[in-house]
Design a protein around this motif. Sequence first.
Motif, PDB file in Angstrom:
ATOM      1  N   SER A  21       0.864  -1.173   0.000  1.00 20.04           N
ATOM      2  CA  SER A  21       0.000   0.000   0.000  1.00 20.04           C
ATOM      3  C   SER A  21       0.903   1.226   0.000  1.00 20.04           C
ATOM      4  O   SER A  21       2.048   1.164   0.464  1.00 20.04           O
ATOM      5  N   LEU A  22       0.417   2.330  -0.532  1.00 21.30           N
ATOM      6  CA  LEU A  22       1.271   3.509  -0.657  1.00 21.30           C
ATOM      7  C   LEU A  22       1.659   4.041   0.719  1.00 21.30           C
ATOM      8  O   LEU A  22       0.789   4.388   1.529  1.00 21.30           O
ATOM      9  N   PRO A  23       2.955   4.130   1.030  1.00 20.34           N
ATOM     10  CA  PRO A  23       3.380   4.726   2.306  1.00 20.34           C
ATOM     11  C   PRO A  23       3.062   6.217   2.324  1.00 20.34           C
ATOM     12  O   PRO A  23       3.311   6.921   1.339  1.00 20.34           O
ATOM     13  N   THR A  24       2.529   6.707   3.420  1.00 18.20           N
ATOM     14  CA  THR A  24       2.151   8.119   3.501  1.00 18.20           C
ATOM     15  C   THR A  24       2.686   8.826   4.747  1.00 18.20           C
ATOM     16  O   THR A  24       2.573  10.047   4.839  1.00 18.20           O
ATOM     17  N   VAL A  25       3.242   8.091   5.702  1.00 19.25           N
ATOM     18  CA  VAL A  25       3.661   8.691   6.970  1.00 19.25           C
ATOM     19  C   VAL A  25       5.117   9.131   6.885  1.00 19.25           C
ATOM     20  O   VAL A  25       6.015   8.315   6.657  1.00 19.25           O
ATOM     21  N   ARG A  26       5.344  10.417   7.067  1.00 23.09           N
ATOM     22  CA  ARG A  26       6.697  10.969   7.039  1.00 23.09           C
ATOM     23  C   ARG A  26       7.331  10.895   8.420  1.00 23.09           C
ATOM     24  O   ARG A  26       6.660  11.119   9.429  1.00 23.09           O
ATOM     25  N   GLN A  27       8.623  10.632   8.442  1.00 26.74           N
ATOM     26  CA  GLN A  27       9.361  10.678   9.703  1.00 26.74           C
ATOM     27  C   GLN A  27      10.200  11.940   9.808  1.00 26.74           C
ATOM     28  O   GLN A  27      10.564  12.365  10.896  1.00 26.74           O
ATOM     29  N   ASN A  28      10.519  12.521   8.659  1.00 25.19           N
ATOM     30  CA  ASN A  28      11.261  13.764   8.615  1.00 25.19           C
ATOM     31  C   ASN A  28      10.415  14.796   7.869  1.00 25.19           C
ATOM     32  O   ASN A  28       9.766  14.465   6.869  1.00 25.19           O
ATOM     33  N   VAL A  29      10.419  16.011   8.355  1.00 26.55           N
ATOM     34  CA  VAL A  29       9.564  17.066   7.805  1.00 26.55           C
ATOM     35  C   VAL A  29       9.691  17.192   6.287  1.00 26.55           C
ATOM     36  O   VAL A  29       8.693  17.317   5.575  1.00 26.55           O
ATOM     37  N   PHE A  30      10.913  17.146   5.778  1.00 29.29           N
ATOM     38  CA  PHE A  30      11.140  17.455   4.369  1.00 29.29           C
ATOM     39  C   PHE A  30      11.324  16.219   3.488  1.00 29.29           C
ATOM     40  O   PHE A  30      11.446  16.351   2.268  1.00 29.29           O
ATOM     41  N   PRO A  37      10.199  12.375   1.945  1.00 33.05           N
ATOM     42  CA  PRO A  37       9.044  11.492   1.745  1.00 33.05           C
ATOM     43  C   PRO A  37       9.103  10.330   2.728  1.00 33.05           C
ATOM     44  O   PRO A  37      10.130  10.121   3.394  1.00 33.05           O
ATOM     45  N   PRO A  38       8.038   9.565   2.867  1.00 31.39           N
ATOM     46  CA  PRO A  38       8.044   8.424   3.787  1.00 31.39           C
ATOM     47  C   PRO A  38       9.243   7.514   3.535  1.00 31.39           C
ATOM     48  O   PRO A  38       9.560   7.206   2.371  1.00 31.39           O
ATOM     49  N   PRO A  39       9.940   7.068   4.586  1.00 34.65           N
ATOM     50  CA  PRO A  39      11.160   6.262   4.388  1.00 34.65           C
ATOM     51  C   PRO A  39      10.896   4.945   3.671  1.00 34.65           C
ATOM     52  O   PRO A  39      11.789   4.418   3.013  1.00 34.65           O
ATOM     53  N   VAL A  66       2.733   7.161 -10.203  1.00 32.38           N
ATOM     54  CA  VAL A  66       4.126   7.580 -10.324  1.00 32.38           C
ATOM     55  C   VAL A  66       4.452   8.478  -9.131  1.00 32.38           C
ATOM     56  O   VAL A  66       3.899   9.578  -9.003  1.00 32.38           O
ATOM     57  N   SER A  67       5.321   8.010  -8.253  1.00 26.69           N
ATOM     58  CA  SER A  67       5.698   8.783  -7.074  1.00 26.69           C
ATOM     59  C   SER A  67       6.782   9.784  -7.446  1.00 26.69           C
ATOM     60  O   SER A  67       7.957   9.434  -7.581  1.00 26.69           O
ATOM     61  N   LEU A  68       6.391  11.038  -7.632  1.00 22.95           N
ATOM     62  CA  LEU A  68       7.353  12.073  -7.998  1.00 22.95           C
ATOM     63  C   LEU A  68       8.357  12.322  -6.878  1.00 22.95           C
ATOM     64  O   LEU A  68       9.541  12.567  -7.130  1.00 22.95           O
ATOM     65  N   SER A  69       7.895  12.250  -5.634  1.00 24.23           N
ATOM     66  CA  SER A  69       8.799  12.500  -4.506  1.00 24.23           C
ATOM     67  C   SER A  69       9.865  11.420  -4.404  1.00 24.23           C
ATOM     68  O   SER A  69      11.035  11.715  -4.108  1.00 24.23           O
ATOM     69  N   ALA A  70       9.504  10.164  -4.660  1.00 25.08           N
ATOM     70  CA  ALA A  70      10.503   9.084  -4.647  1.00 25.08           C
ATOM     71  C   ALA A  70      11.455   9.222  -5.824  1.00 25.08           C
ATOM     72  O   ALA A  70      12.681   9.048  -5.685  1.00 25.08           O
ATOM     73  N   ALA A  71      10.928   9.527  -7.004  1.00 23.97           N
ATOM     74  CA  ALA A  71      11.776   9.667  -8.184  1.00 23.97           C
ATOM     75  C   ALA A  71      12.767  10.813  -8.039  1.00 23.97           C
ATOM     76  O   ALA A  71      13.921  10.726  -8.485  1.00 23.97           O
ATOM     77  N   ASN A  72      12.351  11.891  -7.378  1.00 21.41           N
ATOM     78  CA  ASN A  72      13.230  13.042  -7.193  1.00 21.41           C
ATOM     79  C   ASN A  72      14.267  12.836  -6.099  1.00 21.41           C
ATOM     80  O   ASN A  72      15.123  13.707  -5.889  1.00 21.41           O
ATOM     81  N   ARG A  73      14.194  11.712  -5.406  1.00 24.44           N
ATOM     82  CA  ARG A  73      15.222  11.360  -4.429  1.00 24.44           C
ATOM     83  C   ARG A  73      16.000  10.108  -4.860  1.00 24.44           C
ATOM     84  O   ARG A  73      16.660   9.473  -4.043  1.00 24.44           O
ATOM     85  N   ASP A  74      15.938   9.782  -6.136  1.00 22.05           N
ATOM     86  CA  ASP A  74      16.598   8.586  -6.650  1.00 22.05           C
ATOM     87  C   ASP A  74      18.100   8.848  -6.777  1.00 22.05           C
ATOM     88  O   ASP A  74      18.521   9.727  -7.530  1.00 22.05           O
TER      89      ASP A  74
END
Length: 419
Positions: free
Chosen positions: A29-38, A40-42, A331-339
Amino acid sequence: MTEPRHSTAAAGGAPSGPDVVTDEVDVVSLPTVRQNVFDPPPELTALRAEAPVRRLRYPDGHLGWLVTGHRAARAVLADPRFSARSELKRVPVARPGSDPFYGRPALPGWLVDMDPPDHTRIRRLLTGEFTARRMKQLVPRIERVVDERLSHLARQAQPADLVEAFALPVPSLVICELLGVPTAAREDFQHQSTLLFRLDVSADQATEAMDWLDGFLRELVRHRRARPGDDLLSRLVADGSMTEEEVAGTGVLLLTAGHETTAGSIGLGTFALLCHPEQLAALRADPTLTDNAVEELLRYLTIFQFGVPRTPLEDVELAGRLLRAGESVTVSLSAANRDPEAFAEPDSLRLDRRTSAHLAFGHGIHQCIGQNLARAEMRVAFPALFRHFPELRLAVPLDAVPLGHDMGFYGAHRLPVAW
């Protein structure tokens, strides 16, 4: 997050080969809970490290795909075999407010929910309004709005809310002026558009908000037909290629997305800079970093937090996976931008890095049409803000800043500051 599952691809004329994976073991399932403010979910980082494309279970039980790798994300967003049509879309998180709009044809003028040729027809009419050259001509008007809002902020009692006094009104006032919307209506449309992007609003509430916005824009379109001005709505009406409903719908789309996204980027970007004093010091010392800084903040923050929906119209092989026609893709843009395969030290904010390949505005034919406007506003807003308030600081602890976990666009609901 994962559950065991074994699925065998249906028979048919799909492409298959020795490297195509059709049997799946883990469904997420899509992770949505962030552990760090800035960040994406780990879990997104872990999933991307395992595989850039994997099975995703949607809230309605549908089994589709999650794309987290940068290369795979670009491939999906640029491939015409992946449809953006709203009648095919599913949301990856529970969001009742999307029910009236997904699973049925796009609203008039909502080109983000269309494929060619309808998408092409409407986008072609808008492209000339948002070129880099046109936005450069708009800079003096943006500077005037920014200066007025900074003067307003300076008169506020401290601590003051930077979002309410600056980050939200700047793009709101600019898009109002660009479209020809009376600024007196700004607070009303801000309230209604916020309802559209909340995760916790009901289908009825979202429908009522859309009806209000659509009615407001239709009335304005009729007014512009009778009394045209030097604004985008007047030019679309005069062109005659779009129906009144399409012009109004396009206006709603630009009005809502055109201020929510940039407001989030300015507010959250300011927050990030205040939390990275060495990067802020570098920006203050060298204003030529501004363009890079804007691109890096867009990549680092990626406020479109739950991904872009697409649907393959035919079976497609992607990163060794076989995506069947009709299976939803997020398409997770936040994950792709941290690749890390695309960006060195992707979890670090580095204003001097070249980040032209980021996907904060999407990619392909649906890449955000207002991206040049957003860039222009951010390029004016950040230097002016820190020039006017060289001692700007957070007025509350970092963990006391209320953040938009409940919104489709991530940002700070409020940002208390002092100077």
